[in-house]
Design a protein around this motif. Structure first.
Motif, PDB file in Angstrom:
ATOM      1  N   LEU A 178      26.425  45.822 -34.215  1.00 48.86           N
ATOM      2  CA  LEU A 178      27.790  46.116 -34.655  1.00 48.86           C
ATOM      3  C   LEU A 178      27.766  46.537 -36.119  1.00 48.86           C
ATOM      4  O   LEU A 178      28.440  47.505 -36.519  1.00 48.86           O
ATOM      5  CB  LEU A 178      28.683  44.889 -34.474  1.00 48.86           C
ATOM      6  N   PHE A 179      27.001  45.804 -36.932  1.00 47.06           N
ATOM      7  CA  PHE A 179      26.867  46.171 -38.344  1.00 47.06           C
ATOM      8  C   PHE A 179      26.166  47.521 -38.497  1.00 47.06           C
ATOM      9  O   PHE A 179      26.549  48.337 -39.340  1.00 47.06           O
ATOM     10  CB  PHE A 179      26.104  45.090 -39.109  1.00 47.06           C
ATOM     11  N   LEU A 180      25.124  47.760 -37.682  1.00 46.44           N
ATOM     12  CA  LEU A 180      24.408  49.032 -37.777  1.00 46.44           C
ATOM     13  C   LEU A 180      25.325  50.199 -37.399  1.00 46.44           C
ATOM     14  O   LEU A 180      25.211  51.289 -37.965  1.00 46.44           O
ATOM     15  CB  LEU A 180      23.182  49.018 -36.857  1.00 46.44           C
ATOM     16  N   THR A 181      26.232  49.968 -36.475  1.00 36.90           N
ATOM     17  CA  THR A 181      27.189  51.007 -36.075  1.00 36.90           C
ATOM     18  C   THR A 181      28.079  51.390 -37.253  1.00 36.90           C
ATOM     19  O   THR A 181      28.402  52.575 -37.447  1.00 36.90           O
ATOM     20  CB  THR A 181      28.047  50.506 -34.894  1.00 36.90           C
ATOM     21  N   VAL A 182      28.440  50.404 -38.054  1.00 38.18           N
ATOM     22  CA  VAL A 182      29.227  50.688 -39.257  1.00 38.18           C
ATOM     23  C   VAL A 182      28.399  51.506 -40.242  1.00 38.18           C
ATOM     24  O   VAL A 182      28.879  52.501 -40.813  1.00 38.18           O
ATOM     25  CB  VAL A 182      29.702  49.376 -39.925  1.00 38.18           C
ATOM     26  N   VAL A 183      27.134  51.119 -40.398  1.00 40.61           N
ATOM     27  CA  VAL A 183      26.243  51.808 -41.341  1.00 40.61           C
ATOM     28  C   VAL A 183      26.082  53.278 -40.961  1.00 40.61           C
ATOM     29  O   VAL A 183      26.168  54.170 -41.817  1.00 40.61           O
ATOM     30  CB  VAL A 183      24.863  51.114 -41.377  1.00 40.61           C
ATOM     31  N   ILE A 184      25.868  53.538 -39.672  1.00 36.82           N
ATOM     32  CA  ILE A 184      25.658  54.922 -39.239  1.00 36.82           C
ATOM     33  C   ILE A 184      26.970  55.698 -39.173  1.00 36.82           C
ATOM     34  O   ILE A 184      26.997  56.927 -39.272  1.00 36.82           O
ATOM     35  CB  ILE A 184      24.926  54.952 -37.870  1.00 36.82           C
ATOM     36  N   GLY A 185      28.088  54.959 -39.069  1.00 37.88           N
ATOM     37  CA  GLY A 185      29.375  55.632 -38.921  1.00 37.88           C
ATOM     38  C   GLY A 185      30.000  56.074 -40.231  1.00 37.88           C
ATOM     39  O   GLY A 185      30.774  57.046 -40.267  1.00 37.88           O
ATOM     40  N   VAL A 186      29.660  55.393 -41.326  1.00 39.91           N
ATOM     41  CA  VAL A 186      30.304  55.689 -42.621  1.00 39.91           C
ATOM     42  C   VAL A 186      30.151  57.156 -43.040  1.00 39.91           C
ATOM     43  O   VAL A 186      31.154  57.823 -43.360  1.00 39.91           O
ATOM     44  CB  VAL A 186      29.765  54.743 -43.716  1.00 39.91           C
ATOM     45  N   PRO A 187      28.946  57.734 -43.069  1.00 39.35           N
ATOM     46  CA  PRO A 187      28.826  59.128 -43.513  1.00 39.35           C
ATOM     47  C   PRO A 187      29.560  60.109 -42.593  1.00 39.35           C
ATOM     48  O   PRO A 187      30.143  61.098 -43.077  1.00 39.35           O
ATOM     49  CB  PRO A 187      27.307  59.380 -43.483  1.00 39.35           C
ATOM     50  N   ILE A 188      29.550  59.842 -41.281  1.00 30.53           N
ATOM     51  CA  ILE A 188      30.212  60.758 -40.345  1.00 30.53           C
ATOM     52  C   ILE A 188      31.726  60.670 -40.495  1.00 30.53           C
ATOM     53  O   ILE A 188      32.422  61.690 -40.656  1.00 30.53           O
ATOM     54  CB  ILE A 188      29.788  60.438 -38.895  1.00 30.53           C
ATOM     55  N   ILE A 189      32.256  59.448 -40.451  1.00 36.36           N
ATOM     56  CA  ILE A 189      33.706  59.262 -40.569  1.00 36.36           C
ATOM     57  C   ILE A 189      34.201  59.728 -41.937  1.00 36.36           C
ATOM     58  O   ILE A 189      35.252  60.373 -42.057  1.00 36.36           O
ATOM     59  CB  ILE A 189      34.065  57.783 -40.343  1.00 36.36           C
ATOM     60  N   GLY A 190      33.423  59.431 -42.976  1.00 33.52           N
ATOM     61  CA  GLY A 190      33.812  59.855 -44.327  1.00 33.52           C
ATOM     62  C   GLY A 190      33.923  61.363 -44.453  1.00 33.52           C
ATOM     63  O   GLY A 190      34.872  61.878 -45.061  1.00 33.52           O
ATOM     64  N   SER A 191      32.961  62.085 -43.866  1.00 35.74           N
ATOM     65  CA  SER A 191      32.980  63.554 -43.930  1.00 35.74           C
ATOM     66  C   SER A 191      34.186  64.117 -43.193  1.00 35.74           C
ATOM     67  O   SER A 191      34.832  65.074 -43.653  1.00 35.74           O
ATOM     68  CB  SER A 191      31.689  64.117 -43.346  1.00 35.74           C
TER      69      SER A 191
END
Length: 626
Positions: A178-191
């Motif tokens: 769940l934490f790793l999903t946040v880590v990988i999601g930040v750059p995509i969602i941010g862009s």
């Protein structure tokens, strides 16, 4: 009781969880033909990304286990055993989790905007967000999971794998991913949040993220040390397999995601990282430890070729049988067969340790049917000879020949090579003495047996051994001359126990059949009800009598202290090998200095059997009730 969020929600589904992937594809197809909405076009992208990710991890795992390429580059020089394979069986749960999270996000926040294929600003934004947020966020979370409570209840699962593999990257608890999903999601969602998202960003970032995770867990050092010598600062920008392996070996160091810079800033950088990386990089050009024992196998057919451990690790960890879902890949197996013929080189396929001795399996690049083609004999013998000479040059002590590699008609059970090269230091072994011992120790309290393949190497030894024990042996052969030759070898007072027969009808009252030559269902029909079929014929006889029992090929279970064993030998159960393989192993463990080729020495059968038991090998007698 497991800690909260330790287990995966769909654990109860088992392998049926793959149906969830199908949901995304079905939704995309429905959208394509019914609604044509942009929201459901995302389902297709999610499905494709998932398939590419699965392929990425499979490809890296296959490469990691291609010992013929990677044996000198391995960092942790151990085999991946059955226990680790079973633990990591559901390694792909995190891919499914991230697909579900992406699907839910799109359901909650639907979009109808047209998505750009490429956006340079979005790529730059994603990289910046990764370095500024994802890397330090992962570092902090990862370090926290090494605290007493979180490590004991969650992160210890990931570190329970002794040999890092690409699949190990996904072997963790639900909470961690769940934490790793946040880590990988930040750059995509941010862009996307700043209006610069693109299709290439999604595919590129996710797949590069996976590629780097696979690299770190591959256990194969492929990053040249010269790169860091040329540009020293790069060592802080990108980690190496050696760098990450040190985290698994000395857990209080090297916490970073991909950039050692954050370990340097956090004072958790392992000081041995660069020196060990350079050493591993330099050692990749040198031969590693020389095996004490080599088993020279061969491929049986196109289907069983896909049972190799470097193809699909989980399949190789179970006994071989024809899997319907692999049949579409037969053309790939055929292409590999042609490549192997062209390469004409023996391949290392598996390796394990027993009693501090390294045991390896090499395979001759020939398929079973080729051994029965007269014009192929010379080429096959040449490849076997090259393997023996290579083992001799390396310093291998014993090389054992598998079934067809020691065929009597092909090379006289290995005699050809010993006679041609009388100064061999490596001992050439066919292992059939132990095969005979296993078969003979299955036969208890009988007065008469029926033997087919009676004049073969094994048939001769079995007949002579039994006749000395007072057992009548009905030897099926059309050659009176070959029967007479074997009969003359028996002691004078035992020769009467060898009976020459030419028809299967002669065994209508004999309930113990020893099959050394293929027999048809019609020929089996001559056996009386309750007959026990023992066999040493390759391939094994197909059972056709419901009122009889059938034994498998002679085999032995390896000692419990065998380490790094993670693949099954053809149709054998886990930890079980063919008796001829075990015979060569005993030869090595005993330190015998003679070649075991040609005819079986009947007087050594009991000696070899006792030695096998002394070294912890156990007989395997599997009876099939058809």
């Amino acid at each position: 009781m497991a800690a909260p969020l330790y287990a995966w929600p769909w654990e109860i589904l088992g392998s049926c969880k793959i149906a969830i992937y199908g949901f995304f594809l079905a939704k995309a197809l429905y959208s394509r033909y019914q609604e044509e909405s942009m929201k459901d076009a995302w389902s297709l992208h999610i499905f494709i990304v998932c398939m590419l990710r699965l392929l990425m991890y499979q490809a890296w795992t296959s490469y990691s286990n291609m010992l013929f390429f990677t044996r000198n580059r391995q960092i942790v020089k151990k085999g991946v055993d059955f226990r680790q394979i079973d633990k990591e069986w559901d390694w792909d749960n995190f891919i499914l989790l991230q697909a579900i999270v992406a699907g839910l996000a799109l359901y909650i926040f639907p979009t109808s905007a047209t998505l750009a294929v490429w956006n340079q600003t979005g790529i730059t934004t994603a990289i910046a967000l990764h370095v500024a947020i994802s890397e330090p966020l992962f570092y902090t979370i990862h370090k926290s999971f090494h605290g007493d409570y979180l490590f004991t209840n969650y992160h210890s699962l990931h570190h329970s794998s002794p040999v890092p593999q690409p699949y190990t990257a996904g072997h963790a608890t639900f909470l961690e991913h769940l934490f790793l999903t946040v880590v990988i999601g930040v750059p995509i969602i941010g862009s996307f949040a700043v209006g610069h998202g693109s299709i290439i960003l999604i595919y590129g970032y996710v797949l590069v993220f996976d590629l780097l995770r696979c690299l770190g867990h591959s256990n194969v050092e492929i990053v040249p040390h010269q790169l860091f010598d040329l540009v020293p600062f790069l060592k802080y920008i990108i980690y190496t397999p050696t760098y990450h392996s040190l985290h698994h070996a000395e857990m209080e160091t090297n916490y970073c995601l991909f950039m050692p810079l954050f370990d340097a800033l956090g004072n958790t950088l392992n000081t041995k990282s660069w020196d060990m990386h350079k050493k591993n990089s330099l050692d990749s050009g040198k031969n590693g430890r020389v095996p004490d024992f080599v088993f020279l196998a061969h491929v049986v057919d196109l289907s069983s070729a896909m049972h190799a451990p470097f193809v699909i690790r989980s399949i190789a960890s179970h006994p071989y049988y024809t899997r319907i879902y692999l049949q579409p890949f037969l053309p790939v197996s055929f292409a590999m067969m042609l490549l192997m013929w062209a390469k004409s080189k023996t391949f290392l396929v598996s390796s394990y340790n027993l009693r501090d001795r390294l045991h390896q399996t090499w395979t001759v690049p020939r398929f079973g049917f080729q051994y029965f083609l007269p014009f192929a004999a010379e080429g096959i013998n040449k490849q076997i000879e090259e393997a023996i000479l290579r083992a001799d040059r390396l310093g291998v002590k014993v090389i054992s020949l598998a079934a067809l590699n020691k065929n009597e008609a092909l090379n006289g059970g290995g005699t050809l090579f010993v006679q041609k090269h009388p100064n061999l230091k490596v001992r050439v072994v066919h292992g059939n003495t132990l095969t005979a011992a296993v078969i003979l120790n299955e036969i208890k309290d009988v007065t008469e047996v029926f033997l087919t393949g009676a004049t073969s190497k094994l048939g001769r030894a079995i007949a002579l051994y039994l006749c000395k024990k007072g057992v009548r042996v009905l030897m099926l052969t059309l050659s009176t001359e070959r029967f007479r030759m074997i009969q003359k070898e028996a002691p004078a007072d035992c020769q009467k126990n060898l009976i020459h027969v030419t028809k299967y009808q002669a065994a209508q009252n004999c309930k113990t059949w020893i099959v050394g030559k293929w027999i048809t269902p019609r020929e089996q029909s001559f056996a009386p009800s309750g007959t026990q079929f023992h066999q040493f014929v390759v391939p094994p006889v197909s059972p056709s009598r419901r009122d009889c029992t059938y034994g498998n090929l002679a085999a032995m279970k390896l000692p419990d202290d065998a380490e790094g064993l993670g693949c099954c030998e053809y149709t054998m159960e886990r930890g079980v090998v063919h008796a001829c393989h075990a015979g060569g192993m005993v030869h090595s463990l005993e330190g015998w200095t003679h070649h075991e080729v040609g005819a079986i020495e009947v007087d050594r059968i009991d000696l070899v059997w006792e030695a096998a038991l002394r070294h912890g090998l156990k007989p395997v007698s599997t009876i099939i009730n058809y």
